[in-house]
Design an enzyme around this catalytic site. Structure first.
Site, mmCIF file in Angstrom:
data_model
loop_
_atom_site.group_PDB
_atom_site.id
_atom_site.type_symbol
_atom_site.label_atom_id
_atom_site.label_comp_id
_atom_site.label_asym_id
_atom_site.label_seq_id
_atom_site.Cartn_x
_atom_site.Cartn_y
_atom_site.Cartn_z
ATOM 1 N N LEU B 54 22.481 88.246 101.580
ATOM 2 C CA LEU B 54 23.606 88.566 100.349
ATOM 3 C C LEU B 54 22.935 88.173 99.072
ATOM 4 O O LEU B 54 23.179 88.610 97.977
ATOM 5 C CB LEU B 54 24.802 87.769 100.756
ATOM 6 C CG LEU B 54 25.796 88.271 101.957
ATOM 7 C CD1 LEU B 54 27.059 87.408 101.793
ATOM 8 C CD2 LEU B 54 26.004 89.615 101.222
ATOM 9 N N GLY B 56 19.758 87.332 98.148
ATOM 10 C CA GLY B 56 18.361 87.850 97.629
ATOM 11 C C GLY B 56 18.753 89.257 97.183
ATOM 12 O O GLY B 56 18.192 89.645 96.039
ATOM 13 N N ARG B 341 35.829 72.909 109.856
ATOM 14 C CA ARG B 341 35.147 73.018 111.223
ATOM 15 C C ARG B 341 34.474 71.692 111.982
ATOM 16 O O ARG B 341 34.221 71.508 112.954
ATOM 17 C CB ARG B 341 33.961 73.678 110.692
ATOM 18 C CG ARG B 341 34.282 75.215 110.460
ATOM 19 C CD ARG B 341 33.134 76.243 109.938
ATOM 20 N NE ARG B 341 33.903 77.533 109.778
ATOM 21 C CZ ARG B 341 33.188 78.503 109.271
ATOM 22 N NH1 ARG B 341 31.759 78.357 108.854
ATOM 23 N NH2 ARG B 341 33.724 79.616 109.280
ATOM 24 N N HIS B 412 25.170 76.081 113.301
ATOM 25 C CA HIS B 412 25.709 77.283 112.620
ATOM 26 C C HIS B 412 24.978 77.423 111.311
ATOM 27 O O HIS B 412 23.921 78.149 110.963
ATOM 28 C CB HIS B 412 27.072 77.172 112.541
ATOM 29 C CG HIS B 412 27.760 78.822 112.058
ATOM 30 N ND1 HIS B 412 27.306 80.044 112.300
ATOM 31 C CD2 HIS B 412 28.543 78.897 110.889
ATOM 32 C CE1 HIS B 412 27.994 80.611 111.395
ATOM 33 N NE2 HIS B 412 28.573 80.002 110.685
ATOM 34 N N GLU B 436 22.289 80.147 101.043
ATOM 35 C CA GLU B 436 21.929 79.019 101.981
ATOM 36 C C GLU B 436 20.745 78.289 101.774
ATOM 37 O O GLU B 436 20.754 76.986 102.298
ATOM 38 C CB GLU B 436 22.203 79.528 103.414
ATOM 39 C CG GLU B 436 22.320 78.485 104.430
ATOM 40 C CD GLU B 436 22.330 79.210 105.957
ATOM 41 O OE1 GLU B 436 22.565 80.320 106.221
ATOM 42 O OE2 GLU B 436 22.389 78.380 106.970
ATOM 43 N N ARG B 446 30.725 72.772 105.262
ATOM 44 C CA ARG B 446 31.002 74.319 104.458
ATOM 45 C C ARG B 446 32.306 75.040 105.161
ATOM 46 O O ARG B 446 32.611 74.842 106.506
ATOM 47 C CB ARG B 446 30.090 75.286 104.863
ATOM 48 C CG ARG B 446 30.344 76.610 103.851
ATOM 49 C CD ARG B 446 29.413 77.553 104.149
ATOM 50 N NE ARG B 446 29.080 77.988 105.479
ATOM 51 C CZ ARG B 446 29.897 78.817 106.103
ATOM 52 N NH1 ARG B 446 30.703 79.438 105.717
ATOM 53 N NH2 ARG B 446 29.804 78.856 107.287
ATOM 54 N N LEU B 452 29.546 83.507 102.224
ATOM 55 C CA LEU B 452 29.584 84.898 101.555
ATOM 56 C C LEU B 452 29.695 84.570 100.395
ATOM 57 O O LEU B 452 29.250 85.265 99.271
ATOM 58 C CB LEU B 452 30.209 85.861 102.230
ATOM 59 C CG LEU B 452 30.231 85.864 103.888
ATOM 60 C CD1 LEU B 452 31.225 87.037 104.306
ATOM 61 C CD2 LEU B 452 28.709 86.384 104.147
#
Lengths: 248, 649
Positions: B54, B56, B341, B412, B436, B446, B452
């Site tokens: 996404l 790059g 999370r 993750h 990232e 996060r 995204l």
């Protein structure tokens, strides 16, 4: 379980390939098909044999990297499943499995099971986009899209570009891939202004690399995302219209 | 040799170069203040982008559109394979289409809080601000987001938030956004503004007079090593949680680009912040090659529970509801199953460690849809999550419509990465790091649906402007010739590493070493860490690394496709990075977000920060393999958000 594998080995694009037979006896039913190949490769390395090269990455059925003919079927026997999501519980002790790369003139073999699918990128570059510069877009809710239209566009857009459609086609045609890409954008209001130009450019580019469609529908049967051949009809309709219009 | 961590040296403080002014207009004002490159001069600049996810793809497409000459490298056969494609759940944006009280400020606040107050306020605010434009851009590109019957966009909610701000395209949001960015990139390739090299891997960056001036790459099909120079280099190469061997990352995700840049002088920030995602499918056996994530969006309707009795052997449906412990709902009534999370992961680990795990290996918890199916009907559930249910069934052989899913946390997303300033430039001028691969926006944890957002924010809306500010004064400056000594030296280093890996001729495969490293990292620097466990890791990693370099077996040659050789290079970087992750974790004597030190917890088992001592970004400078790195601190200032103990109760 114990399996006999016949695997296509080909050192390079210019080399002649051949099948090699490998016996493997410690396969668990929880393994994915690719994990089974990993285990075999570990053994080959310990024996001093170069491991089998196959393409894979996400192993979640979405990146579209993996793909191989398994007993003559693209991605193997389970419908709607990429090779990475096929699990060994679908096989039985003593089975023989033949593993080959995608066979198509449009996808030259690079090594073992790895083929070159960059012709797909050429098709996208020919018009598989909406011409919108960054930063000039109107508010996202300005153009309503009927739920049904968005859903159908999404059905087409789920294509993972794996190439199973080409491999399964007796003619080596890429109609399903191209149709999915064309239809996704052509159905949406955002893609409508370039509709006819898009389909003409993408189909013409496709034909430089791939064979002709004779409506065998093998592509639909092999597609891991279950993309419908209805999109091919949609593409053909748009293509005809584009050709007629350009004559005027 | 183990690194001596008892006496680490501290270097100069780092300046994030955040402009002064009002937070709400900071980015807009700054865009005016930055230097511009005249449209006709943009084509005089060469920019290299590494990676086509996404971040790059969107950056390369946008810079091509602006007029720069862009060269992009991806090791995939097509940009469309980048691992952003696998993100399932959605993308956040503060549109407030649901009229539930969302705003740019609330998204900013939730993100800073969710990250346990370890991110830079100005960056996060900008992220929340441009989130609006991202959705507009994606929709205009034809991304088929979910819609309401009236034709307007639908939203759902995600962990760590009490509003519905997540836009989604079934369970394939990452795929659709990536294809959008890839298509934008394809358009620029066709227009001749972007040159794409596929199946090409970055092996090193070249620094001359302290500036990044180019890269050395390897063609994965022919083995040919080539040099490329540019006025600026952009790394958009994703995260490194594959250091754990088992993670939700794709098999090829690696740290090589950022790690080799680190060895050439770029500081590595907060390496110990690895997000452990709560909803992956539990591992089944030793042969397992990776872990599969089930989208966090499942927690919208799925209820998480374990039996109240330990070792309850009954089938889940035979356990009546009063004998089930819905531990998140009971412990965190305000957020319930939608706690962030890190909280969800730690609670699952706590239950499994306490002996309440479910499944054949007692290594999971239930994620149960029975109530939702009864309330909404099977069709509604299929529409929302059908493809995820199908994927679960493929992998486990169990039907989640009939029996609850089993889930367990898995490595993750990595919040650590190369240090960058407000302009997304590393401490090496000319080296930009986005998505990232940098450390910047997520703090110590996060929030879901924010990755995204960051990838696209950086690529479409931030970097293309900030890079102009760097390039403008370089107008007329010639490129460094690839015959320059620096390029020759780097090429020689790269060649040496490849020859070494091919010549070891040992007995064990690359994967064997990777698995062993992963076990050390997971056991001692995983979901919880202690001084003792980290010291243990720091003694075991160097020993295993030495063994790797004397006993690895890489067959084949360097002149054709050779995946073992590719992996060997990447795993050798993971060994070095793993050590730095442990050094960083050991040095941070507090708990925050994903970094949970057992010694630092509250009475009810929550992470306890130490804001007096650790309110900084830890950016590490490399002093060579096996040597103690130097710590540089960027103090974090919080002017808008009050630092409080995080509570989701």
């Amino acid at each position: 379980m114990k399996l006999t594998l016949h695997v296509w080995r080909q050192p390079g694009p210019g080399d002649k390939g051949r099948f090699e037979t490998y016996e493997i006896d410690d396969v668990s039913e929880d393994m994915s098909f690719l994990e089974m190949l990993d285990v075999l490769n570990e053994r080959l390395i310990s024996e001093g044999t170069e491991p089998i090269q196959f393409e894979h990455d996400c192993r979640e059925g979405i990146c579209g990297s993996c793909g191989m003919m398994i007993n003559g079927q693209a991605h193997g026997p389970q419908r709607g499943t990429a090779a990475c999501q096929l699990h060994m519980r679908h096989y039985s002790d003593g089975d023989e499995i033949t593993i080959e790369p995608w066979r198509s003139a449009g996808f030259p073999v690079i090594k073992d099971l790895v083929v070159d699918r960059s012709a797909f990128d050429r098709i996208i570059e020919a018009g598989g986009y909406v011409s919108v510069p960054t930063g000039s877009a109107p508010d996202a809710n300005l153009i309503p899209v009927a739920k049904e239209t968005a859903e159908r566009a999404m059905d087409a857009a789920t294509c993972i570009g794996c190439g199973a459609c080409v491999a399964a086609c007796p003619n080596g045609a890429a109609q399903l891939f191209t149709a999915a890409k064309v239809s996704h954008l052509n159905m949406l209001p955002q893609g409508a202004p370039e509709r006819l130009e898009r389909v003409a450019d993408m189909v013409d580019t496709m034909e430089q690399f791939f064979g002709s469609c004779t409506n065998m529908a093998e592509c639909e049967a092999a597609c891991p995302k279950g993309i419908s051949i209805d999109f091919i009809a949609m593409m053909n309709r748009d293509y005809l219209r584009a050709k007629f219009q350009s004559r005027r | 040799m183990a690194i001596d961590t008892s006496n680490l040296t501290t270097g100069g403080a780092l300046d994030g170069k955040v402009p002064q002014g009002d937070l709400a207009s900071l980015w807009t004002d700054h865009q005016f203040d930055m230097k511009l490159v005249n449209p006709n001069n943009k084509r005089k600049f060469e920019v290299i982008v590494i990676g086509t996810g996404l971040a790059g793809a969107s950056a390369a497409a946008t810079m091509g559109e602006l007029g720069y000459n862009v060269t992009v490298f991806t090791f995939h056969d097509s940009p469309r394979r980048a691992h952003s494609i696998a993100a399932q759940g959605g993308i956040n944006a503060a549109k407030n289409y649901q009229n539930d009280g969302d705003s740019i400020y609330r998204l900013f606040y939730d993100t800073v809080k969710g990250g346990d107050y370890c991110s830079r306020e100005a960056n996060v605010y900008r992220l929340a601000e441009v989130s609006l434009e991202i959705i507009d851009q994606a929709v205009a590109q034809g991304v088929p987001f979910a819609r309401e019957y009236g034709g307007l966009l639908a939203n759902r909610s995600f962990g760590g938030a009490q509003v519905s701000r997540t836009f989604y395209a079934r369970g394939q949001t990452g795929q659709q956004l990536l294809l959008g960015a890839y298509q934008a990139l394809a358009r620029q390739i066709d227009a001749g503004k972007v040159t794409l090299h596929n199946r090409t891997e970055l092996l090193d960056i070249v620094v001359v007079d302290g500036r990044a001036v180019g890269v050395v790459v390897r063609d994965l099909l022919t083995g040919e090593i080539t040099s490329h120079s540019a006025h600026a280099v952009v790394l958009a190469t994703g995260g490194y949680s594959n250091a754990f061997y088992l993670s939700t990352n794709a098999m090829k995700c690696n740290a090589t680009a950022i790690w080799r840049a680190h060895r050439r002088g770029a500081y590595f920030a907060n390496p110990c912040f690895t997000q452990i995602h709560p909803t992956a499918i539990p591992p089944s056996e030793e042969f397992q090659s990776k872990l599969t994530l089930m989208s966090e969006s499942l927690r919208n309707d799925g209820r998480i529970w374990v039996p109240r009795e330990a070792d309850d052997g009954r089938a889940p449906r035979d356990i009546p509801s009063d004998e089930r412990y819905y531990y998140l709902e009971e412990r965190y009534p305000a957020f319930g199953n939608l706690v962030p999370r890190d909280v969800a992961s730690r609670n699952a680990k706590e239950r499994v460690d306490a002996g309440y795990g479910v499944g054949p290996r007692e290594n999971g918890v239930y994620l149960d849809f029975a109530d939702a199916i009864e309330r909404l009907g099977t069709d509604a559930i299929t529409e929302k999550y059908g493809n995820l249910f199908e994927m679960y069934e493929r992998i486990t052989g169990e039907d989640p419509y009939k029996v609850p899913m089993r889930i367990y946390p898995a490595p993750h997303y990595t919040m650590g990465g190369l240090w960058v300033d407000y302009h997304l430039m590393s401490n090496v001028p000319g080296l930009f790091v986005i998505g990232e691969a940098n450390f910047s926006d997520h703090g110590a944890n996060r929030l879901g649906a924010s990755a995204l957002m960051q990838g696209l924010a950086d690529g479409y809306f931030v970097l293309p402007y900030t890079i102009g500010n760097y390039l403008a004064p370089l107008l007329g400056e010639p490129l460094v010739d690839t015959d320059h000594d620096a390029f020759t030296q780097v090429t020689k280093d790269v060649r040496g590493r490849i020859d070494h890996l091919l010549s070891v001729g040992g007995t064990r495969s690359v994967d064997w070493f990777h698995r062993e490293l992963g076990k050390i990292l997971w056991d001692y620097c995983g979901m919880s860490r202690s001084e003792e466990s980290l010291k243990k890791a720091l003694s075991e990693i160097p020993a295993l690394r030495e063994e790797f370099h004397s006993d690895v077996r890489v067959l084949g040659d360097d002149a054709s496709l050779n995946e073992s050789l590719e992996k060997a290079g990447r795993v050798s970087d993971f060994f070095e990075l793993a050590e730095l992750m442990c050094v960083d974790a050991l040095d941070r004597n507090e708990s925050c977000g994903a970094h949970f030190r057992e010694e630092y917890q509250t009475e009810d088992g929550e992470a306890r920060r130490d804001d007096e001592e650790y309110r900084y970004v830890a950016a590490w400078e490399s002093n060579g393999v096996g040597n103690a790195p130097t710590l540089h601190k960027e103090q974090l200032e919080y002017e808008h958000v009050e630092l409080v103990q995080r509570s989701y109760k």
